[in-house]
Design a protein around this motif. Sequence first.
Motif, PDB file in Angstrom:
ATOM      1  N   LYS A   1       0.425  -1.503  -0.474  1.00 28.72           N
ATOM      2  CA  LYS A   1      -0.017   0.260   0.232  1.00 28.72           C
ATOM      3  C   LYS A   1       0.945   1.344  -0.334  1.00 28.72           C
ATOM      4  O   LYS A   1       0.503   2.336  -0.676  1.00 28.72           O
TER       5      LYS A   1
ATOM      6  N   SER B   1       8.748  -4.935  -6.094  1.00 27.63           N
ATOM      7  CA  SER B   1       8.743  -5.133  -7.476  1.00 27.63           C
ATOM      8  C   SER B   1       8.618  -4.045  -8.577  1.00 27.63           C
ATOM      9  O   SER B   1       8.872  -2.729  -7.501  1.00 27.63           O
TER      10      SER B   1
ATOM     11  N   GLN C   1      12.362  -8.652 -14.774  1.00 31.91           N
ATOM     12  CA  GLN C   1      12.028  -8.245 -16.264  1.00 31.91           C
ATOM     13  C   GLN C   1      13.487  -7.388 -16.455  1.00 31.91           C
ATOM     14  O   GLN C   1      14.337  -6.970 -17.255  1.00 31.91           O
TER      15      GLN C   1
ATOM     16  N   GLY D   1      14.342  -4.826 -14.754  1.00 32.11           N
ATOM     17  CA  GLY D   1      15.417  -4.454 -13.249  1.00 32.11           C
ATOM     18  C   GLY D   1      16.527  -5.553 -13.081  1.00 32.11           C
ATOM     19  O   GLY D   1      16.709  -6.417 -14.071  1.00 32.11           O
TER      20      GLY D   1
ATOM     21  N   GLY E   1       2.975  -9.240  -0.618  1.00 33.57           N
ATOM     22  CA  GLY E   1       2.658  -9.020  -1.915  1.00 33.57           C
ATOM     23  C   GLY E   1       2.595  -8.286  -2.968  1.00 33.57           C
ATOM     24  O   GLY E   1       2.474  -7.078  -3.555  1.00 33.57           O
TER      25      GLY E   1
ATOM     26  N   SER F   1       2.471 -10.169  -7.138  1.00 32.21           N
ATOM     27  CA  SER F   1       1.022 -10.336  -7.489  1.00 32.21           C
ATOM     28  C   SER F   1       2.040 -11.878  -8.573  1.00 32.21           C
ATOM     29  O   SER F   1       0.831 -13.062  -8.657  1.00 32.21           O
TER      30      SER F   1
ATOM     31  N   ASN G   1       0.626 -13.968   0.455  1.00 33.44           N
ATOM     32  CA  ASN G   1      -0.320 -12.809  -0.877  1.00 33.44           C
ATOM     33  C   ASN G   1      -1.765 -13.388  -0.496  1.00 33.44           C
ATOM     34  O   ASN G   1      -2.593 -14.347   0.401  1.00 33.44           O
TER      35      ASN G   1
ATOM     36  N   ASP H   1      -3.704 -11.886   5.015  1.00 34.62           N
ATOM     37  CA  ASP H   1      -2.986 -10.525   5.102  1.00 34.62           C
ATOM     38  C   ASP H   1      -2.082 -10.383   5.313  1.00 34.62           C
ATOM     39  O   ASP H   1      -1.388 -10.528   6.461  1.00 34.62           O
ATOM     40  N   ALA H   2      -0.986  -9.712   5.196  1.00 33.99           N
ATOM     41  CA  ALA H   2       0.393  -9.212   4.961  1.00 33.99           C
ATOM     42  C   ALA H   2       0.551  -8.754   6.117  1.00 33.99           C
ATOM     43  O   ALA H   2       1.587  -9.106   6.943  1.00 33.99           O
ATOM     44  N   PHE H   3      -0.480  -7.936   6.258  1.00 32.67           N
ATOM     45  CA  PHE H   3      -0.060  -6.734   7.835  1.00 32.67           C
ATOM     46  C   PHE H   3      -0.037  -7.786   8.929  1.00 32.67           C
ATOM     47  O   PHE H   3       0.311  -7.523   9.747  1.00 32.67           O
TER      48      PHE H   3
ATOM     49  N   TRP I   1      12.662   2.134 -24.948  1.00 33.94           N
ATOM     50  CA  TRP I   1      12.231   2.357 -22.996  1.00 33.94           C
ATOM     51  C   TRP I   1      13.093   3.246 -23.640  1.00 33.94           C
ATOM     52  O   TRP I   1      13.837   4.514 -23.130  1.00 33.94           O
TER      53      TRP I   1
HETATM   54  C1  LIG Z   1       7.566  -5.276 -20.604  1.00 34.85           C
HETATM   55  C2  LIG Z   1       7.485  -4.971 -19.150  1.00 34.85           C
HETATM   56  C3  LIG Z   1       8.258  -5.159 -18.422  1.00 34.85           C
HETATM   57  C4  LIG Z   1       8.031  -5.050 -16.502  1.00 34.85           C
HETATM   58  N1  LIG Z   1       9.149  -5.707 -15.815  1.00 34.85           N
HETATM   59  C5  LIG Z   1       9.032  -5.480 -14.089  1.00 34.85           C
HETATM   60  C6  LIG Z   1      10.129  -6.072 -13.824  1.00 34.85           C
HETATM   61  O1  LIG Z   1      10.926  -6.147 -14.128  1.00 34.85           O
HETATM   62  N2  LIG Z   1       9.394  -6.586 -12.417  1.00 34.85           N
HETATM   63  C7  LIG Z   1       8.497  -6.490 -11.727  1.00 34.85           C
HETATM   64  O2  LIG Z   1       8.139  -6.656 -11.070  1.00 34.85           O
HETATM   65  N3  LIG Z   1       7.529  -6.137 -12.784  1.00 34.85           N
HETATM   66  C8  LIG Z   1       7.075  -5.601 -14.312  1.00 34.85           C
HETATM   67  N4  LIG Z   1       6.438  -5.521 -14.742  1.00 34.85           N
HETATM   68  C9  LIG Z   1       5.708  -5.239 -14.699  1.00 34.85           C
HETATM   69  C10 LIG Z   1       4.411  -6.359 -13.937  1.00 34.85           C
HETATM   70  O3  LIG Z   1       3.808  -6.833 -15.108  1.00 34.85           O
HETATM   71  C11 LIG Z   1       3.088  -6.268 -12.752  1.00 34.85           C
HETATM   72  O4  LIG Z   1       2.640  -5.033 -13.412  1.00 34.85           O
HETATM   73  C12 LIG Z   1       3.619  -5.584 -11.262  1.00 34.85           C
HETATM   74  O5  LIG Z   1       4.898  -6.862 -11.537  1.00 34.85           O
HETATM   75  C13 LIG Z   1       3.361  -6.056 -10.547  1.00 34.85           C
HETATM   76  O6  LIG Z   1       3.507  -5.410  -9.313  1.00 34.85           O
HETATM   77  P1  LIG Z   1       3.039  -5.724  -7.486  1.00 34.85           P
HETATM   78  O7  LIG Z   1       2.825  -7.624  -7.681  1.00 34.85           O
HETATM   79  O8  LIG Z   1       3.797  -5.119  -7.360  1.00 34.85           O
HETATM   80  O9  LIG Z   1       1.715  -5.058  -8.014  1.00 34.85           O
HETATM   81  P2  LIG Z   1       0.412  -5.895  -8.155  1.00 34.85           P
HETATM   82  O10 LIG Z   1       0.370  -6.615  -9.264  1.00 34.85           O
HETATM   83  O11 LIG Z   1      -0.831  -4.307  -7.876  1.00 34.85           O
HETATM   84  O12 LIG Z   1      -0.022  -6.693  -7.102  1.00 34.85           O
HETATM   85  C14 LIG Z   1      -0.026  -6.463  -5.903  1.00 34.85           C
HETATM   86  C15 LIG Z   1      -0.866  -7.987  -4.701  1.00 34.85           C
HETATM   87  O13 LIG Z   1      -0.233  -7.452  -3.294  1.00 34.85           O
HETATM   88  C16 LIG Z   1      -1.416  -9.136  -2.997  1.00 34.85           C
HETATM   89  N5  LIG Z   1      -2.669  -7.806  -1.792  1.00 34.85           N
HETATM   90  C17 LIG Z   1      -3.242  -6.279  -2.064  1.00 34.85           C
HETATM   91  N6  LIG Z   1      -2.812  -5.991  -0.605  1.00 34.85           N
HETATM   92  C18 LIG Z   1      -2.437  -7.474   0.546  1.00 34.85           C
HETATM   93  C19 LIG Z   1      -2.250  -7.807   1.278  1.00 34.85           C
HETATM   94  N7  LIG Z   1      -3.372  -7.070   2.780  1.00 34.85           N
HETATM   95  N8  LIG Z   1      -1.801  -8.980   1.718  1.00 34.85           N
HETATM   96  C20 LIG Z   1      -1.133  -9.372   1.330  1.00 34.85           C
HETATM   97  N9  LIG Z   1      -1.130  -9.032  -0.106  1.00 34.85           N
HETATM   98  C21 LIG Z   1      -2.137  -8.146  -0.702  1.00 34.85           C
HETATM   99  C22 LIG Z   1      -2.997  -8.675  -3.655  1.00 34.85           C
HETATM  100  O14 LIG Z   1      -3.196  -9.632  -4.181  1.00 34.85           O
HETATM  101  C23 LIG Z   1      -2.122  -7.951  -5.264  1.00 34.85           C
HETATM  102  O15 LIG Z   1      -1.928  -9.391  -5.919  1.00 34.85           O
HETATM  103  C24 LIG Z   1       7.119  -4.980 -16.163  1.00 34.85           C
HETATM  104  C25 LIG Z   1       5.781  -5.220 -17.427  1.00 34.85           C
HETATM  105  C26 LIG Z   1       6.030  -4.851 -18.692  1.00 34.85           C
HETATM  106  C27 LIG Z   1       5.004  -4.629 -20.064  1.00 34.85           C
END
Ligand SMILES: Cc1cc2nc3c(=O)[nH]c(=O)nc-3n(C[C@H](O)[C@H](O)[C@H](O)COP(=O)(O)OP(=O)(O)OC[C@H]3O[C@@H](n4cnc5c(N)ncnc54)[C@H](O)[C@@H]3O)c2cc1C
Lengths: 323, 247
Positions: free
Chosen positions: A210, A232, A249, A251, A263, A265, A284, A302-304, B41
């Motif tokens: 968050k 992420s 990818q 990073g 937290g 996905s 998650n 819940d992670a918290f 990019w």
């Molecule tokens: C070409 C390209 C390259 C990319 N390169 C990278 C890269 O290098 N690294 C990268 O990480 N992404 C990259 N992305 C982005 C990637 O597609 C995702 O959008 C990104 O990884 C999502 O980040 P996230 O999981 O933190 O967020 P979200 O997808 O928003 O996921 C958040 C997660 O947290 C969970 N959650 C929410 N609240 C809680 C809670 N209280 N307790 C427990 N769980 C909770 C949810 O269920 C969800 O699964 C790239 C995308 C593209 C198109």
Amino acid sequence: MILVYTEQQNGIFKKAAYEAISYAANIAQSTGAQVCAVVLGEASGLETLGNYGAQQVVHVNDARLNKLEAKACAKAICSIANAQQADIIIFSNNNTAKAVAPRVAAQLKAGLVAGAVSLPDLSQGFVVKKSVFSGKAFAFVQIKSAIKVISLTPNAYGVNKTTATATVSNHTIDFASTDFAVKVISENKVQGIVPLGEAELVVSGGRGLKGPENWGILEELAGSIGATLACSRPVADSHWRPHHEHVGQTGGTIRPNLYIAVGISGAIQHLAGVNSSKTIVVINKDAEAPFFKAADYGVLGDAFEIVPKLTAAFKKMKASQQG
Amino acid sequence: MKILVCITKAPDTTTKIAFSDNNTKLNDAGVQWIINPYDEWYALVRALELKEAGIASDIHLITVGKADTEPVIRKALALGGDEAIRIDADSNDSFYVASQIADYVKSNAYELILTGKESIDYNNASIGAMVAELLDLPYITHVCKLDIEAGVAHVNREIEGGEESNTCPLPLVISCQKGMSEARIPNMRGIMAARTKPLKVVPPSNADSLTEIIAYETPLQKQGVKMIDPDQMDELVRLLHEEAKVI
Ligand SMILES: Cc1cc2nc3c(=O)[nH]c(=O)nc-3n(C[C@H](O)[C@H](O)[C@H](O)COP(=O)(O)OP(=O)(O)OC[C@H]3O[C@@H](n4cnc5c(N)ncnc54)[C@H](O)[C@@H]3O)c2cc1C
Ligand SMILES: Nc1ncnc2c1ncn2[C@@H]1O[C@H](COP(=O)(O)O)[C@@H](O)[C@H]1O
């Protein structure tokens, strides 16, 4: 002769340098070759590199190399490779090696495998396995040239330690001023933490946390086991965390023994950077989160609430190990 | 100032990777080819920004690849750039590809050569350093910020566990990563303009291939996740210690 470039800073070697020597020593054993470690820049106490399997250490004790300017480092390594008639040169595949190893390979007209994850297979030529397609596959690469350069992925090969010591000799190089064209103006390093690329234990946070104000619970979790933090991409993009913590990818690519994802996905681009980790724990609150499919252990909730409990459990285990 | 941007094609990041011919070839059925993200990019867009700021005069794109790479190089031209060069050869070995680029630069001078941090298919992160060595130029990797002032590059780069600021006089080779620039989407005008921009096809020079991929392997699937009750964190720690043996 097998040459190993062993990186040091202020006389301190990282585990990855010992992995590279141990790896070279293993190849030497099957080919009957000797292992020579190359050390660039000011350092002392180098005979201890023998503990990991080097018979010799060649040291270029030149302060200008302390900043690891790639062009000068490559020149030094090639000069030593020629003097020692090296036919195999090993690097540990970190940011320095990515600038230096290809230069050495090009100068010596040597085939390069960058990001090796196994010992060379000598039964059918010289074939090295490496990770490709951002962790989605492996390739077996044959090196066809007389001299071979391998840049070994950190954490892919274990350290073997003995009590042997190495003989140390000095080597001087005639550098040109153009070998040091890149000037370092300032440096900003995180202190006292194992860099992400070498960390065995990693705690990583995603958008599920968050906001940056909630990272305290992850810092405590990481602190309880001496883990390094990662995140992420959206987390770094929103400036919740510094860019160098971003994995995936676009990073960093890491392969720690333990990756705890909180937290996150588990998008395919995130997995690309972490799916070579030995063990993956996913926390998650969404049972459908794709990360669970790539995980060894999962905690749904819940992670918290979960993270402080896990921190407490780690602390309890650490306390009982000490007691 | 003339800038050369090295462009390679790569499978779209969401592509499922599979192999054919007894695991010796990428199965490219259904693979969507994109410009390698770091090349697009960061390297290309930063070059365009430098031109828009009046610092660069010409932006040329170069790729080593057969005719099937043309759609990708046209896509890059649609983002911007004045002309493209395709060295008509397979791109299987880093030394071979770097030799082609270096040989082209020997007869066509550039003050700045930009590459991506790595190709997302072969992940070698090697071409830029090899080009620099073959041309006897300095090389800075993992650059996340780039400015040019009076013939000197001012960069920030990622190092192990932190960041560093460097300066270096041109000519120079730089590998580009996140932070350099904001992503752009090609617009209709760019796409139309790209159709008439020059795309030179150049025969390869004589160079050796020093490596060859003889087979591929896909990683073993995970056994399946073991779910742990949120109130049983001691049990998770025990498993990590005794079963996974990672702590
Ligand atoms: C070409 C390209 C390259 C990319 N390169 C990278 C890269 O290098 N690294 C990268 O990480 N992404 C990259 N992305 C982005 C990637 O597609 C995702 O959008 C990104 O990884 C999502 O980040 P996230 O999981 O933190 O967020 P979200 O997808 O928003 O996921 C958040 C997660 O947290 C969970 N959650 C929410 N609240 C809680 C809670 N209280 N307790 C427990 N769980 C909770 C949810 O269920 C969800 O699964 C790239 C995308 C593209 C198109
Ligand atoms: N076939 C190619 N043609 C032109 N440039 C390339 C080619 N392959 C790689 N590059 C450039 O070199 C960078 C690093 O690629 P690699 O060394 O394969 O990881 C890429 O980001 C591109 O900028």
